[in-house]
Design a protein around this motif. Structure first.
Motif, PDB file in Angstrom:
ATOM      1  N   GLY A  11       0.363  -1.333  -0.057  1.00  0.00           N
ATOM      2  CA  GLY A  11       0.061   0.054  -0.275  1.00  0.00           C
ATOM      3  C   GLY A  11       0.260   1.236  -0.095  1.00  0.00           C
ATOM      4  N   ALA A  12       0.221   2.203   0.201  1.00  0.00           N
ATOM      5  CA  ALA A  12       0.692   3.692  -0.019  1.00  0.00           C
ATOM      6  C   ALA A  12       0.478   4.313   1.147  1.00  0.00           C
ATOM      7  CB  ALA A  12       0.777   4.200  -1.282  1.00  0.00           C
ATOM      8  N   ALA A  13       0.772   5.870   1.807  1.00  0.00           N
ATOM      9  CA  ALA A  13       0.101   6.590   2.952  1.00  0.00           C
ATOM     10  C   ALA A  13       0.106   7.709   1.603  1.00  0.00           C
ATOM     11  CB  ALA A  13       1.445   6.677   4.032  1.00  0.00           C
ATOM     12  N   ARG A  14      -0.627   8.617   2.259  1.00  0.00           N
ATOM     13  CA  ARG A  14      -0.723   9.963   1.585  1.00  0.00           C
ATOM     14  C   ARG A  14       0.164  10.900   2.328  1.00  0.00           C
ATOM     15  NH1 ARG A  14      -5.235  12.701   3.720  1.00  0.00           N
ATOM     16  NH2 ARG A  14      -5.436  14.255   1.491  1.00  0.00           N
ATOM     17  N   CYS A  15       0.886  12.237   1.135  1.00  0.00           N
ATOM     18  CA  CYS A  15       1.796  13.063   1.793  1.00  0.00           C
ATOM     19  C   CYS A  15       1.752  13.340   3.547  1.00  0.00           C
ATOM     20  CB  CYS A  15       2.351  13.566   1.029  1.00  0.00           C
ATOM     21  SG  CYS A  15       3.422  15.931   1.020  1.00  0.00           S
ATOM     22  N   ALA A  16       0.391  13.753   3.189  1.00  0.00           N
ATOM     23  CA  ALA A  16      -0.187  14.245   4.657  1.00  0.00           C
ATOM     24  C   ALA A  16       0.228  13.648   5.837  1.00  0.00           C
ATOM     25  CB  ALA A  16      -2.082  15.127   5.174  1.00  0.00           C
ATOM     26  N   SER A  17      -0.137  11.846   5.702  1.00  0.00           N
ATOM     27  CA  SER A  17       0.008  11.276   6.761  1.00  0.00           C
ATOM     28  C   SER A  17       1.595  11.569   7.120  1.00  0.00           C
ATOM     29  CB  SER A  17      -0.112  10.064   6.569  1.00  0.00           C
ATOM     30  OG  SER A  17      -1.715  10.227   6.057  1.00  0.00           O
ATOM     31  N   PHE A  18       3.062  11.302   5.970  1.00  0.00           N
ATOM     32  CA  PHE A  18       4.496  11.405   6.124  1.00  0.00           C
ATOM     33  C   PHE A  18       5.048  12.832   6.315  1.00  0.00           C
ATOM     34  CE2 PHE A  18       3.824  10.219   1.540  1.00  0.00           C
ATOM     35  CZ  PHE A  18       4.936  10.623   1.369  1.00  0.00           C
ATOM     36  N   ARG A  19       4.239  13.724   5.887  1.00  0.00           N
ATOM     37  CA  ARG A  19       5.149  14.858   5.877  1.00  0.00           C
ATOM     38  C   ARG A  19       6.444  15.342   7.193  1.00  0.00           C
ATOM     39  NH1 ARG A  19       1.224  18.403   4.936  1.00  0.00           N
ATOM     40  NH2 ARG A  19       1.582  18.624   1.873  1.00  0.00           N
ATOM     41  N   SER A  20       5.283  15.209   8.065  1.00  0.00           N
ATOM     42  CA  SER A  20       6.176  15.603   9.408  1.00  0.00           C
ATOM     43  C   SER A  20       7.040  14.399   9.260  1.00  0.00           C
ATOM     44  CB  SER A  20       5.334  15.664  10.813  1.00  0.00           C
ATOM     45  OG  SER A  20       5.944  16.000  11.310  1.00  0.00           O
ATOM     46  N   ARG A  21       7.260  13.488   9.072  1.00  0.00           N
ATOM     47  CA  ARG A  21       8.221  12.620   9.280  1.00  0.00           C
ATOM     48  C   ARG A  21       9.765  12.995   9.080  1.00  0.00           C
ATOM     49  NH1 ARG A  21      11.372   9.026  10.590  1.00  0.00           N
ATOM     50  NH2 ARG A  21      11.825   7.246   9.636  1.00  0.00           N
ATOM     51  N   VAL A  22       9.549  13.361   6.750  1.00  0.00           N
ATOM     52  CA  VAL A  22      10.105  13.291   5.740  1.00  0.00           C
ATOM     53  C   VAL A  22      11.376  14.938   6.082  1.00  0.00           C
ATOM     54  CG1 VAL A  22       9.480  11.387   4.406  1.00  0.00           C
ATOM     55  CG2 VAL A  22       8.883  14.208   4.405  1.00  0.00           C
ATOM     56  N   TYR A  23      10.381  15.785   6.831  1.00  0.00           N
ATOM     57  CA  TYR A  23      10.792  17.073   7.324  1.00  0.00           C
ATOM     58  C   TYR A  23      11.138  17.127   8.562  1.00  0.00           C
ATOM     59  CZ  TYR A  23       9.190  18.161   2.336  1.00  0.00           C
ATOM     60  OH  TYR A  23       9.223  18.582   1.275  1.00  0.00           O
ATOM     61  N   ASN A  24      10.796  16.977   9.742  1.00  0.00           N
ATOM     62  CA  ASN A  24      11.156  16.858  11.109  1.00  0.00           C
ATOM     63  C   ASN A  24      11.962  15.690  11.658  1.00  0.00           C
ATOM     64  OD1 ASN A  24       9.631  19.393  10.916  1.00  0.00           O
ATOM     65  ND2 ASN A  24       7.957  18.581  10.916  1.00  0.00           N
ATOM     66  N   ASP A  25      11.831  14.499  11.464  1.00  0.00           N
ATOM     67  CA  ASP A  25      12.230  12.820  12.212  1.00  0.00           C
ATOM     68  C   ASP A  25      14.015  13.484  11.896  1.00  0.00           C
ATOM     69  OD1 ASP A  25      10.117  13.155  13.633  1.00  0.00           O
ATOM     70  OD2 ASP A  25       9.670  10.807  12.260  1.00  0.00           O
ATOM     71  N   SER A  26      14.681  12.624  13.216  1.00  0.00           N
ATOM     72  CA  SER A  26      16.014  12.410  12.761  1.00  0.00           C
ATOM     73  C   SER A  26      16.660  11.088  12.710  1.00  0.00           C
ATOM     74  CB  SER A  26      17.019  12.726  13.953  1.00  0.00           C
ATOM     75  OG  SER A  26      16.331  12.691  15.488  1.00  0.00           O
ATOM     76  N   ASN A  27      15.394   9.543  12.977  1.00  0.00           N
ATOM     77  CA  ASN A  27      15.353   8.712  12.531  1.00  0.00           C
ATOM     78  C   ASN A  27      15.419   8.115  11.645  1.00  0.00           C
ATOM     79  OD1 ASN A  27      13.341   9.175  13.284  1.00  0.00           O
ATOM     80  ND2 ASN A  27      12.730   7.023  14.461  1.00  0.00           N
ATOM     81  N   ILE A  28      15.484   9.089  10.426  1.00  0.00           N
ATOM     82  CA  ILE A  28      15.055   8.887   9.865  1.00  0.00           C
ATOM     83  C   ILE A  28      16.364   8.667   7.999  1.00  0.00           C
ATOM     84  CG2 ILE A  28      14.245  11.041   8.294  1.00  0.00           C
ATOM     85  CD1 ILE A  28      12.348   9.726   7.207  1.00  0.00           C
ATOM     86  N   PHE A  74      14.134   3.546   6.663  1.00  0.00           N
ATOM     87  CA  PHE A  74      13.025   3.784   6.214  1.00  0.00           C
ATOM     88  C   PHE A  74      11.905   3.796   6.697  1.00  0.00           C
ATOM     89  CE2 PHE A  74      16.100   2.487   1.905  1.00  0.00           C
ATOM     90  CZ  PHE A  74      17.077   3.587   2.455  1.00  0.00           C
ATOM     91  N   GLY A  75      11.085   3.894   7.565  1.00  0.00           N
ATOM     92  CA  GLY A  75      10.187   3.516   7.762  1.00  0.00           C
ATOM     93  C   GLY A  75       8.952   5.078   6.967  1.00  0.00           C
ATOM     94  N   LEU A  76       8.017   5.120   5.972  1.00  0.00           N
ATOM     95  CA  LEU A  76       7.684   5.908   6.008  1.00  0.00           C
ATOM     96  C   LEU A  76       7.146   7.269   7.470  1.00  0.00           C
ATOM     97  CD1 LEU A  76       6.747   7.986   3.418  1.00  0.00           C
ATOM     98  CD2 LEU A  76       5.167   6.111   2.981  1.00  0.00           C
ATOM     99  N   LEU A  77       5.859   6.394   8.032  1.00  0.00           N
ATOM    100  CA  LEU A  77       5.533   7.073   8.578  1.00  0.00           C
ATOM    101  C   LEU A  77       6.157   6.353  10.170  1.00  0.00           C
ATOM    102  CD1 LEU A  77       1.643   4.842   8.468  1.00  0.00           C
ATOM    103  CD2 LEU A  77       2.621   7.232   7.564  1.00  0.00           C
ATOM    104  N   HIS A  78       5.957   8.241  10.752  1.00  0.00           N
ATOM    105  CA  HIS A  78       6.628   8.367  12.350  1.00  0.00           C
ATOM    106  C   HIS A  78       6.280   6.846  13.464  1.00  0.00           C
ATOM    107  CE1 HIS A  78       8.441   9.737  15.889  1.00  0.00           C
ATOM    108  NE2 HIS A  78       7.660   9.051  16.287  1.00  0.00           N
ATOM    109  N   SER A  79       4.944   6.108  13.341  1.00  0.00           N
ATOM    110  CA  SER A  79       4.636   5.096  13.766  1.00  0.00           C
ATOM    111  C   SER A  79       5.390   3.355  13.339  1.00  0.00           C
ATOM    112  CB  SER A  79       3.236   4.728  13.968  1.00  0.00           C
ATOM    113  OG  SER A  79       2.593   5.184  12.694  1.00  0.00           O
ATOM    114  N   ASP A  80       5.561   3.684  11.970  1.00  0.00           N
ATOM    115  CA  ASP A  80       6.167   2.520  11.799  1.00  0.00           C
ATOM    116  C   ASP A  80       7.243   2.542  12.454  1.00  0.00           C
ATOM    117  OD1 ASP A  80       4.262   1.713  10.113  1.00  0.00           O
ATOM    118  OD2 ASP A  80       4.602   2.988   8.495  1.00  0.00           O
ATOM    119  N   GLN A  81       8.183   3.437  11.699  1.00  0.00           N
ATOM    120  CA  GLN A  81      10.181   3.668  12.581  1.00  0.00           C
ATOM    121  C   GLN A  81      10.116   3.957  14.042  1.00  0.00           C
ATOM    122  OE1 GLN A  81      12.408   3.457  10.178  1.00  0.00           O
ATOM    123  NE2 GLN A  81      12.957   3.479  12.541  1.00  0.00           N
ATOM    124  N   GLU A  82       9.085   3.611  14.839  1.00  0.00           N
ATOM    125  CA  GLU A  82       9.057   2.817  16.239  1.00  0.00           C
ATOM    126  C   GLU A  82       9.201   2.129  16.898  1.00  0.00           C
ATOM    127  OE1 GLU A  82       9.197   5.791  18.891  1.00  0.00           O
ATOM    128  OE2 GLU A  82       9.390   6.915  17.412  1.00  0.00           O
TER     129      GLU A  82
END
Length: 135
Positions: A11-28, A74-82
């Motif tokens: 599946g896929a996720a919408r940008c609105a769901s992963f925007r914060s992760r790709v711009y703000n998270d450090s564990n990516i 490479f977890g797309l969603l913050h909750s995934d990478q957790e």
């Protein structure tokens, strides 16, 4: 729950769901974040519906690729990478990344258990109009 999260191998996720992760998270992974930013502008409201695959390498195949992604950050969603971020379930994510058979078997068991949950019905339960708040 870790095994059930592996459903994100498809599946896929919408940008609105992963925007914060790709711009703000450090564990990516930096390169991964850069690639996802190409389809997800930093400005909210712009490109919100743009899609990216939940599993960077095998988003149309049910396999353990989702867990291999997590080990590479490479977890797309913050909750995934957790699920692989220095916490108590890291070892499970590692096991599933290395053993697709174990993941598949545990996923089947977890789905059966979840399917056997008896939901509340009638006046004991509620089907919400908006999942985030009671009716």
């Amino acid at each position: 729950m870790v095994a059930l999260s592996g459903a994100h191998t498809i599946g896929a996720a919408r940008c609105a769901s992963f925007r914060s992760r790709v711009y703000n998270d450090s564990n990516i992974n930096a390169g991964f974040a850069t690639r996802r930013r190409q389809v997800c502008p930093a400005q909210g409201g712009v490109g919100d519906g743009n899609l990216a695959p939940l599993d960077a390498f095998s988003s149309v195949r049910f396999d353990n690729g989702y867990f291999r992604n997590l080990l590479s950050r490479f977890g797309l969603l913050h909750s995934d990478q957790e699920l692989f971020n220095g916490g108590p379930v890291d070892s499970i994510a590692q096991q599933y990344a290395g053993n697709g058979g174990a993941f598949s078997a545990d996923f089947v068991t977890a789905m059966i258990k979840m399917g056997n949950i008896s939901p509340l019905t009638g006046s004991n339960g509620e089907i919400r109009n908006n999942c985030r708040k009671p009716n």
